[in-house]
Design a protein around this motif. Structure first.
Motif, PDB file in Angstrom:
ATOM      1  N   UNK A 312       2.509  -3.424 -19.965  1.00 54.60           N
ATOM      2  CA  UNK A 312       2.928  -3.453 -18.562  1.00 54.60           C
ATOM      3  C   UNK A 312       1.729  -3.704 -17.649  1.00 54.60           C
ATOM      4  N   UNK A 313       0.632  -3.002 -17.897  1.00 55.36           N
ATOM      5  CA  UNK A 313      -0.532  -3.147 -17.021  1.00 55.36           C
ATOM      6  C   UNK A 313      -1.204  -4.512 -17.191  1.00 55.36           C
ATOM      7  N   UNK A 314      -1.203  -5.052 -18.406  1.00 55.69           N
ATOM      8  CA  UNK A 314      -1.795  -6.385 -18.603  1.00 55.69           C
ATOM      9  C   UNK A 314      -1.035  -7.423 -17.780  1.00 55.69           C
ATOM     10  N   UNK A 322      -0.301  -8.300  -5.254  1.00 55.76           N
ATOM     11  CA  UNK A 322      -0.202  -7.161  -4.356  1.00 55.76           C
ATOM     12  C   UNK A 322      -1.507  -6.467  -4.109  1.00 55.76           C
ATOM     13  N   UNK A 323      -1.594  -5.199  -4.520  1.00 52.95           N
ATOM     14  CA  UNK A 323      -2.727  -4.352  -4.173  1.00 52.95           C
ATOM     15  C   UNK A 323      -4.052  -4.943  -4.608  1.00 52.95           C
ATOM     16  N   UNK A 324      -4.108  -5.469  -5.836  1.00 54.23           N
ATOM     17  CA  UNK A 324      -5.388  -5.918  -6.380  1.00 54.23           C
ATOM     18  C   UNK A 324      -5.651  -7.395  -6.111  1.00 54.23           C
ATOM     19  N   UNK A 377      -5.914   8.133 -18.207  1.00 55.58           N
ATOM     20  CA  UNK A 377      -6.738   6.970 -17.858  1.00 55.58           C
ATOM     21  C   UNK A 377      -6.097   6.150 -16.741  1.00 55.58           C
ATOM     22  N   UNK A 378      -4.757   6.036 -16.795  1.00 56.11           N
ATOM     23  CA  UNK A 378      -4.066   5.264 -15.759  1.00 56.11           C
ATOM     24  C   UNK A 378      -4.219   5.903 -14.384  1.00 56.11           C
ATOM     25  N   UNK A 385     -10.143   0.729  -9.740  1.00 54.14           N
ATOM     26  CA  UNK A 385     -10.412  -0.621  -9.202  1.00 54.14           C
ATOM     27  C   UNK A 385      -9.718  -1.733  -9.966  1.00 54.14           C
ATOM     28  N   UNK A 386      -9.300  -1.446 -11.197  1.00 54.70           N
ATOM     29  CA  UNK A 386      -8.674  -2.491 -12.026  1.00 54.70           C
ATOM     30  C   UNK A 386      -7.157  -2.378 -12.011  1.00 54.70           C
ATOM     31  N   UNK A 387      -6.638  -1.150 -12.209  1.00 54.05           N
ATOM     32  CA  UNK A 387      -5.187  -0.976 -12.348  1.00 54.05           C
ATOM     33  C   UNK A 387      -4.582  -0.158 -11.213  1.00 54.05           C
TER      34      UNK A 387
END
Length: 579
Positions: A312-314, A322-324, A377-378, A385-387
């Protein structure tokens, strides 16, 4: 030797004396179950849903079903052990009496101790109205009705076992079909709304509840249909013998109809039910993957949500605007799906390396730890900054197919269906391959498998890695479906859900996974007003399956043969011991 065999047979098949203490225990257990569902509020909550308009609620149906099942099981057990029909009938009736008396005793206490609802908060007015069948003001009448209903249900459950087996099966299947239609009246309404005029629906339902006359007609027709099916189908003794792998024409006709139903399903059931079908399909997809690790290799993986989250995160990070806003514009859903699959496989491989030497409970606890780690971790500032951390990833684009944006559940359904079909094909090929046989050997006895020359470590790594692949794909499709990804979407309960549907459906069985997903994912989605009791029903269903049908609803052929061999072996040991 003949005398020994004869005497041993007499010892084995000699009826046992009636154990009234066991019968009383069964009655008390049945009574406690009915009492418990009332004390936790389930009975009153279920009573809010009518299934036959003005005549029967779901709570009242529960009052009927619990003593019915208890009496049926007690009758079967007593008759099997004692070969005494009178004792079997008495056992079923005794179960009914004890079941009714326990709830009536609590009803009496509510009158004796008016403040009892301060301690038992769910033993309140709603519970009393359910138990007394809406006769709260005239409790003696309501208590009498309750006792009569419980006893009538117990009598039916008792006498049902004395009916010939074929007729009994037909009655159970026909009645179950009628009850299912009545319970899921809202779902049936949504389906019929796509197929028939409103006048037909109004003649059958009123506010999602079956009317009395249609309910009776459906009951009669479904039982007649079940009787015809049972007697036409027979017991299989007259069917011609076929070679291994040879299928009958009826099999191919049935498969063609099933495939046609799957392809037309979204346009038959409508948008709401298509969304439920997509959710079920995602869990089927994960079930196929986890079944490789658990069903074939016997590796109890409770951290499967890790692969789901990675996929999902990949997809979210690589495609989101959006945010990133880090996703390259040229990357789309179809390009990222293989990346999500490979990423999940890498995660599965990395998490498998530290636990290769672990077995059983230790492996389960270690993989459970991995599931918790991925959740932390999520949420961590390190990966924020990444997810996105707790804020998640927003505005994930929908898949686009030949210029058409697939936004509706009816369209996303076909992506999930295609993924499930491909995974099923790979799973079947693995199951019948040399690698699959190695996994099954490890599942049965890891030490013996190693002694036979199987590279256990390599086989385990392959099982963990391949099983992770479908989890990554399911996670990617989920991210595209909802359009946002948050850490609270990836809890350990995802792993428990997938594991539960495999257990309920049948270990190592691909059709069983579909049944398990429908039972544990689809049905709760259709009965959302009872969400608070979901885990209670989960636990009860798992206990029931493990006690009465440990092989699952649709066991694999290998598992069925193993259980039959175990039964025959235990019978043989009993003969030897008696001799």
């Amino acid at each position: 030797m003949a005398e020994t065999t004869q005497s041993s047979s007499e010892v084995i098949f000699q009826p046992e004396p009636v154990k009234w203490s066991d019968i009383i225990n069964r009655g008390l257990i049945t009574g406690v179950i009915l009492l418990f569902v009332g004390m936790v509020g389930m009975l009153a909550a279920f009573n809010e849903r009518e299934i036959v308009r003005d005549y029967l609620t779901l709570g009242q149906l529960l009052i009927i079903v619990v003593p019915f099942i208890g009496a049926f099981i007690s009758t079967r057990k007593t008759l099997t052990d004692t070969k005494n029909a009178g004792a079997a009938i008495a056992s079923g009736l005794l179960v009914g009496v004890l079941t009714a008396l326990m709830s009536l005793a609590l009803l009496w206490l509510t009158n004796l101790l008016p403040d009892i609802d301060d301690i038992l908060t769910n033993v309140n007015r709603d519970w009393i109205e359910t138990i007394t069948f809406d006769n709260r003001r005239d409790q003696p009448l309501g208590a009498g009705i309750f006792f009569g209903v419980v006893m009538a249900s117990s009598v039916v459950g008792t006498l049902l076992y004395f009916i010939p087996e074929k007729i009994r099966k037909a009655i159970i299947w026909g009645t179950s079909f009628t009850v299912a239609i009545a319970i899921f009246g809202e779902t049936v309404n949504l389906i019929l709304d796509q197929l028939v005029p409103d006048a037909v629906i109004d003649a059958l339902f009123r506010r999602d509840s079956l009317l009395l006359i249609p309910a009776i007609g459906l009951f009669v027709l479904s039982n007649i249909g079940a009787l015809i099916w049972v007697f036409v189908r027979g017991d299989g003794s007259e069917k011609p013998k076929r070679n291994d792998g040879e299928r009958s024409p009826a099999y191919y006709i049935g498969m063609a109809l099933f495939v046609g139903l799957l392809l037309a399903l979204p346009w038959i059931v409508g948008r709401t039910l298509s969304d439920v079908a997509v959710t079920v399909g995602l869990f089927v997809l994960m079930g196929f993957g986890l079944n490789i690790a658990i069903g074939l290799a016997g590796l109890l993986d409770l951290g499967y949500v890790t692969n789901y989250a990675v996929g999902a995160y990949v997809l979210a990070v690589l495609t989101s605007t959006g945010l990133l806003g880090r996703g390259p514009e040229w990357l789309n859903f179809w390009m990222v799906i293989p990346i999500a699959l490979i990423s999940a496989m890498i995660a599965g491989f990395l998490f498998a390396v530290p636990v290769l030497k672990m077995r059983g409970d230790y492996l389960a606890i270690a993989t459970l730890g991995f599931g918790e780690i991925i959740g932390k971790l999520a949420l961590s500032d390190w990966l924020a900054p990444i997810i996105g951390g707790a804020q998640g990833v927003l505005r994930i684009p929908k898949p686009v197919f030949f210029g058409i944006e697939l936004t509706n559940p009816e369209q996303l359904y076909y992506i999930v269906l295609a993924a499930c079909v491909i995974t099923l094909f790979v799973s079947v090929r693995l199951n019948n391959s040399r690698t699959g046989r190695q996994w099954m050997a490890i599942r049965e006895d890891e030490d013996v498998a190693a002694a036979m020359g199987i590279n256990v470590a390599q086989a385990k790594l392959l099982a963990f890695t391949l099983s992770a692949a479908t989890g990554g794909v399911a996670g990617a499709i989920f991210a595209a479906k909802v359009g946002t990804v948050f850490p609270n979407s990836f809890t350990v309960f995802i792993s428990i859900n997938v594991l539960s549907l495999i257990i309920v459906g049948g270990m190592g069985s691909n059709p069983g996974i579909l049944l398990g997903a429908i039972a544990l994912v689809g049905m709760p989605e259709l009965l959302r007003e009872f969400t608070e009791y979901r885990w209670l029903i989960y636990g009860a269903l798992l206990i029931f399956m493990m006690v009465n049908r440990p092989e699952g609803l649709w066991p694999s052929q290998v598992r069925r043969r193993e259980l039959n061999d175990d039964t025959q072996q235990s019978d043989g040991e009993a003969v030897v011991a008696s001799a």
